[in-house]
Design a protein around this motif. Structure first.
Motif, PDB file in Angstrom:
ATOM      1  N   LEU A 109      63.398  13.378  23.471  1.00 45.64           N
ATOM      2  CA  LEU A 109      61.920  14.651  23.287  1.00 45.64           C
ATOM      3  C   LEU A 109      62.794  15.677  24.430  1.00 45.64           C
ATOM      4  CD1 LEU A 109      58.718  12.767  23.970  1.00 45.64           C
ATOM      5  CD2 LEU A 109      59.744  14.298  21.907  1.00 45.64           C
ATOM      6  N   GLY A 110      63.656  15.857  25.070  1.00 45.06           N
ATOM      7  CA  GLY A 110      64.477  16.748  25.539  1.00 45.06           C
ATOM      8  C   GLY A 110      64.024  16.620  26.762  1.00 45.06           C
ATOM      9  N   GLN A 111      62.343  16.107  27.404  1.00 49.05           N
ATOM     10  CA  GLN A 111      62.116  16.518  28.377  1.00 49.05           C
ATOM     11  C   GLN A 111      61.006  14.825  28.958  1.00 49.05           C
ATOM     12  OE1 GLN A 111      58.351  18.494  26.555  1.00 49.05           O
ATOM     13  NE2 GLN A 111      57.630  18.450  28.524  1.00 49.05           N
ATOM     14  N   GLY A 112      61.628  15.033  30.303  1.00 46.12           N
ATOM     15  CA  GLY A 112      60.210  13.929  31.178  1.00 46.12           C
ATOM     16  C   GLY A 112      61.704  13.011  31.262  1.00 46.12           C
ATOM     17  N   GLY A 113      61.261  11.755  32.322  1.00 48.11           N
ATOM     18  CA  GLY A 113      62.037  10.846  32.017  1.00 48.11           C
ATOM     19  C   GLY A 113      61.139   9.569  32.112  1.00 48.11           C
ATOM     20  N   PRO A 114      62.591   8.364  32.175  1.00 51.18           N
ATOM     21  CA  PRO A 114      61.717   7.175  31.967  1.00 51.18           C
ATOM     22  C   PRO A 114      60.394   7.108  32.087  1.00 51.18           C
ATOM     23  CG  PRO A 114      63.845   7.273  32.502  1.00 51.18           C
ATOM     24  CD  PRO A 114      63.436   8.535  32.472  1.00 51.18           C
ATOM     25  N   ARG A 115      60.280   7.580  33.477  1.00 49.75           N
ATOM     26  CA  ARG A 115      58.374   7.075  34.093  1.00 49.75           C
ATOM     27  C   ARG A 115      57.758   7.513  33.238  1.00 49.75           C
ATOM     28  NH1 ARG A 115      59.630   6.328  40.953  1.00 49.75           N
ATOM     29  NH2 ARG A 115      62.073   4.667  40.081  1.00 49.75           N
ATOM     30  N   GLN A 116      57.777   9.119  33.361  1.00 49.11           N
ATOM     31  CA  GLN A 116      56.619   9.937  32.426  1.00 49.11           C
ATOM     32  C   GLN A 116      56.689   9.528  31.094  1.00 49.11           C
ATOM     33  OE1 GLN A 116      59.440  11.164  34.064  1.00 49.11           O
ATOM     34  NE2 GLN A 116      58.704  12.177  35.722  1.00 49.11           N
ATOM     35  N   VAL A 117      57.977   8.930  30.577  1.00 53.01           N
ATOM     36  CA  VAL A 117      57.138   8.214  28.725  1.00 53.01           C
ATOM     37  C   VAL A 117      56.537   6.930  29.263  1.00 53.01           C
ATOM     38  CG1 VAL A 117      58.233   6.891  27.654  1.00 53.01           C
ATOM     39  CG2 VAL A 117      59.117   9.438  27.864  1.00 53.01           C
ATOM     40  N   GLY A 118      56.945   6.171  30.856  1.00 55.38           N
ATOM     41  CA  GLY A 118      56.018   4.749  30.564  1.00 55.38           C
ATOM     42  C   GLY A 118      54.944   5.411  31.225  1.00 55.38           C
ATOM     43  N   ARG A 119      55.058   5.900  31.669  1.00 52.15           N
ATOM     44  CA  ARG A 119      52.890   6.296  32.431  1.00 52.15           C
ATOM     45  C   ARG A 119      52.591   7.113  31.152  1.00 52.15           C
ATOM     46  NH1 ARG A 119      49.030   5.245  36.122  1.00 52.15           N
ATOM     47  NH2 ARG A 119      47.634   7.522  36.200  1.00 52.15           N
ATOM     48  N   VAL A 120      53.115   6.863  30.088  1.00 55.12           N
ATOM     49  CA  VAL A 120      52.151   7.552  28.965  1.00 55.12           C
ATOM     50  C   VAL A 120      51.436   6.585  28.056  1.00 55.12           C
ATOM     51  CG1 VAL A 120      52.526   9.004  26.652  1.00 55.12           C
ATOM     52  CG2 VAL A 120      52.918  10.389  28.751  1.00 55.12           C
ATOM     53  N   MET A 121      52.702   5.935  27.809  1.00 54.07           N
ATOM     54  CA  MET A 121      52.734   4.517  27.474  1.00 54.07           C
ATOM     55  C   MET A 121      51.667   3.995  27.630  1.00 54.07           C
ATOM     56  SD  MET A 121      54.481   4.756  24.706  1.00 54.07           S
ATOM     57  CE  MET A 121      54.368   3.288  23.876  1.00 54.07           C
ATOM     58  N   ALA A 122      51.056   3.610  29.023  1.00 55.93           N
ATOM     59  CA  ALA A 122      51.343   2.745  29.893  1.00 55.93           C
ATOM     60  C   ALA A 122      48.927   2.650  29.759  1.00 55.93           C
ATOM     61  CB  ALA A 122      50.993   2.612  30.906  1.00 55.93           C
ATOM     62  N   LEU A 123      49.172   4.696  29.552  1.00 55.42           N
ATOM     63  CA  LEU A 123      47.941   4.848  29.509  1.00 55.42           C
ATOM     64  C   LEU A 123      47.141   5.408  28.147  1.00 55.42           C
ATOM     65  CD1 LEU A 123      48.009   8.071  31.898  1.00 55.42           C
ATOM     66  CD2 LEU A 123      46.603   6.228  32.870  1.00 55.42           C
ATOM     67  N   PHE A 124      47.832   5.951  27.591  1.00 53.93           N
ATOM     68  CA  PHE A 124      47.533   5.698  25.747  1.00 53.93           C
ATOM     69  C   PHE A 124      47.629   5.529  24.741  1.00 53.93           C
ATOM     70  CE2 PHE A 124      47.218  10.110  28.619  1.00 53.93           C
ATOM     71  CZ  PHE A 124      46.339   9.965  28.251  1.00 53.93           C
TER      72      PHE A 124
END
Length: 112
Positions: free
Chosen positions: A36-51
């Protein structure tokens, strides 16, 4: 409704990427962020955990190939059904892991 009830534009992009991963393949959290060229692993993990419950969440994984803690049984069933390459445990104390070199998807469409 609070802002946390609805995914942000970034979250939508993460979820769309998870949906685009072909059956039998995976991307790490870091791979998704890089794609995506944006964010990092933690941000992706947070999105996956929430949504991530409504997308094939088992296709977005840890870089070490370990199955998501607390979801190992469901993830393993999905990996087996999709033919995702796995490393068989060498001992009874070990658990299944993804065979990352074979399972990892680079985001490129498969050749025809």
């Amino acid at each position: 409704m609070t802002p946390m009830d609805q995914p942000t534009e970034y979250a939508e992009r993460v979820l769309e990427t998870a949906e685009a991963i072909p059956e039998g393949r995976v991307m790490t959290y870091g791979d998704v962020a890089e794609y995506l060229g944006q964010g990092g692993p933690r941000q992706v993990g947070r999105v996956m955990a929430l949504f991530g419950g409504g997308v094939p969440w088992w296709r977005v994984v840890r870089a070490d190939g370990r199955l998501l803690p607390g979801h190992e049984t469901e993830a393993l069933a999905n990996y087996r059904a999709e033919g995702t390459p796995l490393r068989t445990p060498a001992t009874d104390r070990e658990t299944y892991r993804l065979d990352m070199p074979r399972a990892r998807w680079d985001g490129e469409p498969a050749p025809d």
